[in-house]
Scaffold this motif. Structure first.
Motif, PDB file in Angstrom:
ATOM      1  N   ILE A   2      10.966  -5.016   4.361  1.00  0.00           N
ATOM      2  CA  ILE A   2      10.397  -3.762   5.250  1.00  0.00           C
ATOM      3  C   ILE A   2       8.898  -4.095   5.444  1.00  0.00           C
ATOM      4  N   ASP A   3       8.666  -4.438   6.603  1.00  0.00           N
ATOM      5  CA  ASP A   3       7.057  -4.526   6.764  1.00  0.00           C
ATOM      6  C   ASP A   3       6.340  -3.318   6.918  1.00  0.00           C
ATOM      7  N   CYS A   4       5.724  -2.717   6.158  1.00  0.00           N
ATOM      8  CA  CYS A   4       4.877  -1.469   6.214  1.00  0.00           C
ATOM      9  C   CYS A   4       3.313  -1.642   5.763  1.00  0.00           C
ATOM     10  N   ILE A   5       2.753  -2.877   6.378  1.00  0.00           N
ATOM     11  CA  ILE A   5       1.725  -3.340   5.739  1.00  0.00           C
ATOM     12  C   ILE A   5       0.702  -2.644   6.628  1.00  0.00           C
ATOM     13  N   PHE A   6       0.682  -2.896   8.051  1.00  0.00           N
ATOM     14  CA  PHE A   6      -0.470  -2.422   9.171  1.00  0.00           C
ATOM     15  C   PHE A   6       0.370  -1.602  10.241  1.00  0.00           C
ATOM     16  N   GLY A   7      -0.329  -0.517  10.857  1.00  0.00           N
ATOM     17  CA  GLY A   7       0.415   0.282  11.842  1.00  0.00           C
ATOM     18  C   GLY A   7      -0.434  -0.036  13.021  1.00  0.00           C
ATOM     19  N   ILE A   8      -0.673   0.904  13.841  1.00  0.00           N
ATOM     20  CA  ILE A   8      -1.499   0.814  15.172  1.00  0.00           C
ATOM     21  C   ILE A   8      -2.775   0.858  14.714  1.00  0.00           C
ATOM     22  N   GLY A   9      -3.327   1.254  13.675  1.00  0.00           N
ATOM     23  CA  GLY A   9      -4.524   1.537  13.639  1.00  0.00           C
ATOM     24  C   GLY A   9      -5.334   0.035  13.262  1.00  0.00           C
ATOM     25  N   LEU A  10      -4.959  -1.106  13.244  1.00  0.00           N
ATOM     26  CA  LEU A  10      -5.382  -2.251  12.854  1.00  0.00           C
ATOM     27  C   LEU A  10      -6.500  -2.813  13.842  1.00  0.00           C
ATOM     28  N   ASN A  11      -7.549  -2.665  13.378  1.00  0.00           N
ATOM     29  CA  ASN A  11      -8.793  -3.375  14.359  1.00  0.00           C
ATOM     30  C   ASN A  11      -9.516  -4.474  13.967  1.00  0.00           C
ATOM     31  N   ARG A  12      -9.065  -5.211  12.835  1.00  0.00           N
ATOM     32  CA  ARG A  12      -9.859  -6.391  12.370  1.00  0.00           C
ATOM     33  C   ARG A  12      -8.673  -7.453  12.139  1.00  0.00           C
ATOM     34  N   ASN A  13      -9.504  -8.758  12.074  1.00  0.00           N
ATOM     35  CA  ASN A  13      -8.526  -9.964  11.632  1.00  0.00           C
ATOM     36  C   ASN A  13      -8.082  -9.845  10.629  1.00  0.00           C
ATOM     37  N   ILE A  14      -6.910 -10.121  10.013  1.00  0.00           N
ATOM     38  CA  ILE A  14      -6.420 -10.012   8.756  1.00  0.00           C
ATOM     39  C   ILE A  14      -6.783 -11.097   7.918  1.00  0.00           C
ATOM     40  N   THR A  15      -7.121 -11.122   6.612  1.00  0.00           N
ATOM     41  CA  THR A  15      -7.599 -11.896   5.536  1.00  0.00           C
ATOM     42  C   THR A  15      -7.325 -11.603   4.320  1.00  0.00           C
ATOM     43  N   GLY A  16      -7.750 -12.327   3.409  1.00  0.00           N
ATOM     44  CA  GLY A  16      -7.492 -12.160   1.948  1.00  0.00           C
ATOM     45  C   GLY A  16      -5.979 -12.286   1.595  1.00  0.00           C
ATOM     46  N   ILE A  17      -5.871 -11.072   0.746  1.00  0.00           N
ATOM     47  CA  ILE A  17      -4.338 -10.860   0.017  1.00  0.00           C
ATOM     48  C   ILE A  17      -3.280 -10.947   1.209  1.00  0.00           C
ATOM     49  N   TYR A  18      -3.636  -9.870   2.147  1.00  0.00           N
ATOM     50  CA  TYR A  18      -2.695  -9.485   3.212  1.00  0.00           C
ATOM     51  C   TYR A  18      -2.582 -10.731   3.894  1.00  0.00           C
ATOM     52  N   LYS A  19      -3.407 -11.731   4.335  1.00  0.00           N
ATOM     53  CA  LYS A  19      -3.119 -12.927   5.173  1.00  0.00           C
ATOM     54  C   LYS A  19      -1.805 -13.878   4.021  1.00  0.00           C
ATOM     55  N   LYS A  20      -2.346 -13.915   2.787  1.00  0.00           N
ATOM     56  CA  LYS A  20      -1.285 -14.768   1.991  1.00  0.00           C
ATOM     57  C   LYS A  20      -0.030 -13.940   2.092  1.00  0.00           C
ATOM     58  N   ILE A  21       0.092 -12.570   1.907  1.00  0.00           N
ATOM     59  CA  ILE A  21       1.415 -12.162   1.761  1.00  0.00           C
ATOM     60  C   ILE A  21       2.380 -12.000   3.293  1.00  0.00           C
ATOM     61  N   ILE A  22       1.528 -11.959   4.283  1.00  0.00           N
ATOM     62  CA  ILE A  22       2.021 -11.994   5.615  1.00  0.00           C
ATOM     63  C   ILE A  22       2.696 -13.440   5.668  1.00  0.00           C
ATOM     64  N   LYS A  23       1.915 -14.555   5.235  1.00  0.00           N
ATOM     65  CA  LYS A  23       2.523 -15.802   5.252  1.00  0.00           C
ATOM     66  C   LYS A  23       3.482 -15.966   4.536  1.00  0.00           C
ATOM     67  N   GLU A  24       3.641 -15.451   3.329  1.00  0.00           N
ATOM     68  CA  GLU A  24       4.803 -15.731   2.397  1.00  0.00           C
ATOM     69  C   GLU A  24       6.190 -14.830   3.088  1.00  0.00           C
ATOM     70  N   ILE A  25       5.750 -13.706   3.651  1.00  0.00           N
ATOM     71  CA  ILE A  25       7.139 -13.002   4.296  1.00  0.00           C
ATOM     72  C   ILE A  25       7.470 -13.862   5.514  1.00  0.00           C
ATOM     73  N   ASN A  26       6.602 -14.307   6.328  1.00  0.00           N
ATOM     74  CA  ASN A  26       7.093 -15.461   7.467  1.00  0.00           C
ATOM     75  C   ASN A  26       7.960 -16.288   7.007  1.00  0.00           C
ATOM     76  N   GLN A  27       7.445 -17.215   5.719  1.00  0.00           N
ATOM     77  CA  GLN A  27       7.955 -18.316   5.518  1.00  0.00           C
ATOM     78  C   GLN A  27       9.187 -18.097   4.588  1.00  0.00           C
TER      79      GLN A  27
END
Length: 189
Positions: free
Chosen positions: A100-125
């Motif tokens: 269940i993806d509850c990482i970012f909602g409608i308020g995201l206004n920046r590019n995803i980096t760091g730990i968040y990027k790593k986690i999203i990649k792992e989820i997608n893979q």
């Protein structure tokens, strides 16, 4: 579907603020989490589920739904990206059926980096079934543009209103099947 069901982020915030002002005793976060639970419980019944929560309101919704699921004896685990950095995320994801993806909602206004990027990649893979709350994390709700990378969801549970990103490319390709969860909030346009 009526165009009044599709709102920009600014319109959604105005509508939510008006709703809160008219209903001061009603906790909109509890309302949202109970509505999410009502729609989610059939999908996750007898499945191992991992809630992945980020820092904002979307993460709070996820934690609240996780607590409801836990109270109802569902097989759920919670990974709070801010506080669980040392926990083995790869192991958690391998042991789960649905994320269940509850990482970012409608308020995201920046590019995803760091730990968040790593986690999203792992989820997608992971090749697991992915359900996003409101919008797949990483998509701008108004423009539908990807903020560096985004969750590739199988199902998206749109909260209150549809957002332009549910229907515009490229974001639309990341949403999977989109279901609207109504909250009783009237649009202010």
């Amino acid at each position: 579907m009526a165009s009044s069901n599709i709102l920009t982020i600014k319109q959604i915030i105005q509508s939510e603020n008006s709703f809160i002002k008219k209903n001061p005793s009603l906790d909109i976060m509890n309302l949202a989490s109970n509505r999410i639970w009502r729609n989610l419980k059939k999908i996750i019944f007898q499945k191992k589920v991992l809630f992945v929560c980020g820092p904002g309101k979307n993460g709070i919704d996820g934690k609240k739904v996780y607590e409801i699921a836990k109270q109802n004896k569902f097989f759920v685990k919670l990974f709070n990206i801010r506080t669980n950095k040392k926990q083995n995320f790869g192991k958690l994801i391998r042991e789960t059926d649905i994320v269940i993806d509850c990482i970012f909602g409608i308020g995201l206004n920046r590019n995803i980096t760091g730990i968040y990027k790593k986690i999203i990649k792992e989820i997608n893979q992971s090749f697991k079934k992915i359900i996003s709350i409101d919008l797949p994390s990483g998509i701008n709700g108004d423009t539908s543009l990807i903020k560096g990378l985004a969750i590739k969801a199988n199902i998206t549970l749109a909260m209150g209103f549809y957002k332009p990103a549910h229907f515009l490319l490229p974001g639309k390709k990341f949403c999977g099947d989109v279901f609207l969860i109504t909250l009783g909030i009237k649009p202010i346009c």
